[in-house]
Design a protein around this motif. Structure first.
Motif, short mmCIF file in Angstrom:
data_model
loop_
_atom_site.label_atom_id
_atom_site.label_comp_id
_atom_site.label_asym_id
_atom_site.label_seq_id
_atom_site.Cartn_x
_atom_site.Cartn_y
_atom_site.Cartn_z
N ARG A 35 0.83 -1.20 0.00
CA ARG A 35 0.00 0.00 0.00
C ARG A 35 0.87 1.26 0.00
N LYS A 37 3.97 1.49 -1.06
CA LYS A 37 4.64 1.59 -2.37
C LYS A 37 3.70 2.18 -3.41
N HIS A 38 2.42 1.77 -3.36
CA HIS A 38 1.44 2.31 -4.31
C HIS A 38 1.23 3.80 -4.08
N GLN A 39 1.11 4.20 -2.80
CA GLN A 39 0.96 5.62 -2.48
C GLN A 39 2.18 6.42 -2.91
N HIS A 40 3.36 5.84 -2.69
CA HIS A 40 4.60 6.52 -3.09
C HIS A 40 4.65 6.72 -4.60
N LYS A 41 4.24 5.69 -5.32
CA LYS A 41 4.23 5.79 -6.79
C LYS A 41 3.26 6.86 -7.26
N GLN A 42 2.07 6.90 -6.63
CA GLN A 42 1.08 7.93 -6.98
C GLN A 42 1.62 9.33 -6.68
N ALA A 43 2.29 9.47 -5.52
CA ALA A 43 2.85 10.77 -5.15
C ALA A 43 3.93 11.20 -6.14
N GLU A 44 4.77 10.26 -6.57
CA GLU A 44 5.81 10.58 -7.55
C GLU A 44 5.19 11.02 -8.87
N GLU A 45 4.10 10.35 -9.28
CA GLU A 45 3.42 10.72 -10.53
C GLU A 45 2.84 12.12 -10.42
N ARG A 46 2.25 12.45 -9.24
CA ARG A 46 1.71 13.80 -9.07
C ARG A 46 2.81 14.85 -9.07
N GLU A 49 3.92 15.31 -12.58
CA GLU A 49 2.88 16.04 -13.32
C GLU A 49 2.92 17.53 -12.98
#
Length: 215
Positions: A35, A37-46, A49
């Protein structure tokens, strides 16, 4: 003994229960790791962006503006402004007990006066009234602080040296020269005469006519 108890003191059922409990804890930790890792990946994408948005917004041309005033934001100001962004600033700063940031009022080259509850990418500590700044033409967020240089159009009209010509060098325009002297020169040289007789001198004159007529 490192786990807080001696395994030798446990029977088989107790050991099996301990193993099941540890396996369950491992599954929970693995799930939590996935979970995060998924949040970290989403934060990196934001973040990436937003970096692209900032890069796009910082591209020229800027809308040139002047800083009019730098203000502290308060709850009353935020409510009066009825700005969601302004209220967010107040609530977040109040909750975190942080020092309130400044809001900025800018006047654009299109003669619009804009209140910015969120100033933009430039720290308000670096801004002063009358500073020249570049703002985004859509959001009006301050993107950069511009150097205090002359406008190219003003620079082209600037007189570097005092002209050496006088009225005697202009021919065929005696009437126009007389009107110009009466309207501009005399009110400057003999201001008291105009005040004595109550005449309000003009603020300036407009010379008009086609090219080559002696303006």
């Amino acid at each position: 003994q490192d786990m807080g108890y001696d395994v030798a003191d446990l029977n088989n059922d107790q050991i099996k229960n301990r193993i099941k409990m540890l396996e369950n804890n491992i599954r929970v930790m693995k799930s939590e790791t996935q979970r995060l890792k998924h949040q970290h990946k989403q934060a990196e994408e934001r973040v990436n962006e937003n970096k692209e948005k900032i890069k796009l917004n910082k591209q020229l041309p800027y809308l040139v503006s002047n800083v009019v005033e730098i203000l502290d934001v308060s709850k009353e100001d935020a409510e009066e402004e009825q700005s969601e962004a302004a209220m967010d600033i107040y609530v977040n700063k109040k909750a975190k007990k942080e020092e309130f940031d400044k809001c900025v009022v800018v006047k654009t080259s299109t003669r619009q006066t804009i209140f910015l509850p969120i100033p933009g990418l430039v720290d308000t500590k670096e801004l002063h009234p009358n500073d020249l700044v570049g703002v985004n033409k859509d959001s009006y967020l301050i993107l950069d602080k511009l150097p205090a240089e002359y406008d190219s159009r003003v620079k082209a009209m600037e007189v570097d040296e005092k002209p050496q010509e006088d009225y005697n060098d202009v021919g065929g325009l005696d009437k126009q020269i007389e009107e110009l002297v009466e309207a501009v020169v005399l009110p400057i040289l003999h201001k008291e005469r105009f005040e004595a007789i109550g005449i309000q001198p003009p603020k300036g004159v407009l010379l008009h006519g086609p090219p080559g007529t002696g303006k």
